[in-house]
Write a protein that holds these residues in place. Structure first.
Motif, short mmCIF file in Angstrom:
data_model
loop_
_atom_site.label_atom_id
_atom_site.label_comp_id
_atom_site.label_asym_id
_atom_site.label_seq_id
_atom_site.Cartn_x
_atom_site.Cartn_y
_atom_site.Cartn_z
N LEU A 19 0.80 -1.24 0.00
CA LEU A 19 0.00 0.00 0.00
C LEU A 19 0.83 1.29 0.00
O LEU A 19 0.57 2.18 -0.80
CB LEU A 19 -0.97 0.01 1.19
N PRO A 20 1.87 1.38 0.86
CA PRO A 20 2.67 2.62 0.84
C PRO A 20 3.40 2.83 -0.49
O PRO A 20 3.59 3.97 -0.91
CB PRO A 20 3.69 2.40 1.98
N LEU A 21 3.80 1.73 -1.14
CA LEU A 21 4.48 1.86 -2.44
C LEU A 21 3.49 2.36 -3.49
O LEU A 21 3.83 3.20 -4.33
CB LEU A 21 5.07 0.52 -2.88
N LYS A 23 0.88 4.15 -2.84
CA LYS A 23 0.58 5.54 -2.49
C LYS A 23 1.64 6.47 -3.08
O LYS A 23 1.33 7.54 -3.61
CB LYS A 23 0.51 5.68 -0.97
N ALA A 24 2.89 6.02 -2.98
CA ALA A 24 3.98 6.82 -3.54
C ALA A 24 3.83 6.98 -5.06
O ALA A 24 4.33 7.93 -5.64
CB ALA A 24 5.33 6.17 -3.21
N ALA A 25 3.14 6.02 -5.68
CA ALA A 25 2.90 6.09 -7.12
C ALA A 25 1.57 6.81 -7.41
O ALA A 25 1.11 6.82 -8.55
CB ALA A 25 2.89 4.68 -7.72
N GLY A 26 0.96 7.36 -6.36
CA GLY A 26 -0.29 8.12 -6.54
C GLY A 26 -1.54 7.25 -6.60
O GLY A 26 -2.61 7.70 -7.00
N ILE A 27 -1.39 5.98 -6.18
CA ILE A 27 -2.53 5.05 -6.28
C ILE A 27 -3.03 4.69 -4.88
O ILE A 27 -2.26 4.26 -4.02
CB ILE A 27 -2.11 3.76 -7.02
N GLU A 28 -4.33 4.86 -4.67
CA GLU A 28 -4.93 4.47 -3.39
C GLU A 28 -6.02 3.44 -3.62
O GLU A 28 -6.91 3.65 -4.45
CB GLU A 28 -5.47 5.70 -2.67
N VAL A 29 -5.94 2.34 -2.90
CA VAL A 29 -6.96 1.30 -3.03
C VAL A 29 -8.18 1.76 -2.24
O VAL A 29 -8.07 2.18 -1.09
CB VAL A 29 -6.43 -0.06 -2.49
N GLN A 87 11.02 -9.69 -14.06
CA GLN A 87 11.19 -9.41 -12.63
C GLN A 87 12.08 -8.19 -12.45
O GLN A 87 13.27 -8.32 -12.22
CB GLN A 87 11.81 -10.62 -11.94
N PRO A 88 11.51 -7.00 -12.54
CA PRO A 88 12.36 -5.81 -12.55
C PRO A 88 12.85 -5.35 -11.18
O PRO A 88 13.82 -4.62 -11.10
CB PRO A 88 11.45 -4.74 -13.16
N LEU A 89 12.17 -5.78 -10.10
CA LEU A 89 12.42 -5.06 -8.85
C LEU A 89 12.26 -5.92 -7.60
O LEU A 89 11.26 -6.62 -7.46
CB LEU A 89 11.38 -3.92 -8.79
N ASP A 90 13.26 -5.83 -6.71
CA ASP A 90 13.10 -6.36 -5.36
C ASP A 90 12.50 -5.23 -4.53
O ASP A 90 13.14 -4.20 -4.33
CB ASP A 90 14.48 -6.77 -4.81
N LEU A 91 11.28 -5.40 -4.06
CA LEU A 91 10.59 -4.32 -3.35
C LEU A 91 11.06 -4.20 -1.90
O LEU A 91 10.71 -3.24 -1.21
CB LEU A 91 9.07 -4.54 -3.38
N LEU A 206 6.20 1.54 -12.82
CA LEU A 206 7.42 0.82 -12.43
C LEU A 206 8.47 1.79 -11.90
O LEU A 206 9.15 1.51 -10.91
CB LEU A 206 8.00 0.04 -13.62
N ASP A 207 8.56 2.96 -12.53
CA ASP A 207 9.53 3.96 -12.07
C ASP A 207 9.18 4.46 -10.67
O ASP A 207 10.06 4.64 -9.82
CB ASP A 207 9.57 5.16 -13.04
N ALA A 208 7.87 4.65 -10.42
CA ALA A 208 7.44 5.13 -9.10
C ALA A 208 7.71 4.06 -8.03
O ALA A 208 8.16 4.38 -6.93
CB ALA A 208 5.96 5.48 -9.14
N PHE A 209 7.48 2.80 -8.38
CA PHE A 209 7.79 1.69 -7.44
C PHE A 209 9.29 1.68 -7.14
O PHE A 209 9.70 1.53 -6.00
CB PHE A 209 7.39 0.34 -8.05
N ALA A 210 10.09 1.83 -8.18
CA ALA A 210 11.55 1.80 -8.01
C ALA A 210 12.00 2.95 -7.11
O ALA A 210 12.82 2.75 -6.21
CB ALA A 210 12.24 1.88 -9.37
N ALA A 211 11.43 4.13 -7.32
CA ALA A 211 11.82 5.29 -6.52
C ALA A 211 11.39 5.10 -5.06
O ALA A 211 12.15 5.37 -4.14
CB ALA A 211 11.18 6.55 -7.09
#
Ligand code: PRP
Length: 219
Positions: A19-21, A23-29, A87-91, A206-211
């Motif tokens: 959820l916080p990731l 949110k950082a990408a501007g998405i709220e469930v 598999q682009p990213l280890d979260l 994906l960029d927002a998740f990475a950031a």
């Protein structure tokens, strides 16, 4: 394929820590999965939705295009095989480890040294098979789907291979951790066709998740 982006998540720790990731990408469930029986959850962005699936089904949904992307544990990914998934990213969320545990009165070190054949109960048969093969220990694997801790207590197995987070579950069942096999965290997985066909919509996500992931402490 339409333009909606579908994200597969499993309820519990992965959902909560994603959820916080988001949110950082501007998405709220917009709905709480603990209060609703809905399996498709809308977000504040009309073109983005979340689907709730069993943790072990996340890679399958993404592989076959039932979801464009998903969040899944490294453990689940290894057991699935990861075929067809980008598999682009280890979260670096939902961290824990996969370990070997036995009853406190079972002499694991001696059993291994003497080359005894071990009965090992686990949901993680690929991880367990590879680990014991590398160690040169012969094992009979017993596939279980949950409550692994019960296996050594009932005589079903000598050892288990399971996830350990706080260690409370092992302690409550008088089991001891005797080997750490690997550290686990959750990964972002993306459907390869979606990556090409929905590139314009997925790339910023994906960029927002990475950031957002880069902000997480590297412990
Ligand atoms: C996992 C794992 C252990 C427990 C470990 O189970 O299988 O039972 O968590 O956590 P702890 O070290 O903090 O006690 P989970 O609750 O994910 O359910 P599962 O049995 O469906 O895997």
């Amino acid at each position: 394929m339409n333009d909606t982006i579908t994200l597969a998540l499993s309820k519990g720790r992965i959902f909560d820590e994603t959820l916080p990731l988001l949110k950082a990408a501007g998405i709220e469930v917009l709905e709480d999965p603990e209060k609703s029986r809905k399996l498709i959850l809308p977000t504040n962005q009309p073109g983005v939705r979340v689907v709730l699936v069993r943790a072990t089904d996340v890679p399958t949904y993404v592989e076959h295009g039932g979801a464009d992307l998903g969040v899944t544990g490294k453990d689940t990914l290894i057991e699935h095989g990861g075929q067809g998934l980008y598999q682009p990213l280890d979260l670096r969320i939902a961290r824990c480890r996969v370990s070997v545990a036995v009853r406190a009165d079972f002499d694991y070190a001696t059993a291994v040294r003497q080359g005894s054949r071990l009965r090992v109960a686990t949901k993680y048969t690929t991880i367990a098979r590879d680990f014991f093969a590398t160690k040169g220990v012969h094992v009979d694997l017993i596939k279980l789907y949950g409550s692994m801790e019960l296996a050594p207590l009932t005589g079903l197995a000598d050892a288990i291979v399971d996830l350990v987070s706080t260690g409370n579950t092992l302690k409550a069942n008088q089991l001891v951790e005797v080997e750490r096999i690997m550290d686990i965290s959750s990964r972002l997985v993306v459907n390869q066709a979606s990556l090409k066909l929905k590139q314009a919509r997925l790339r910023p996500l994906l960029d927002a998740f990475a950031a957002a992931t880069a902000q997480e402490p590297r412990t």
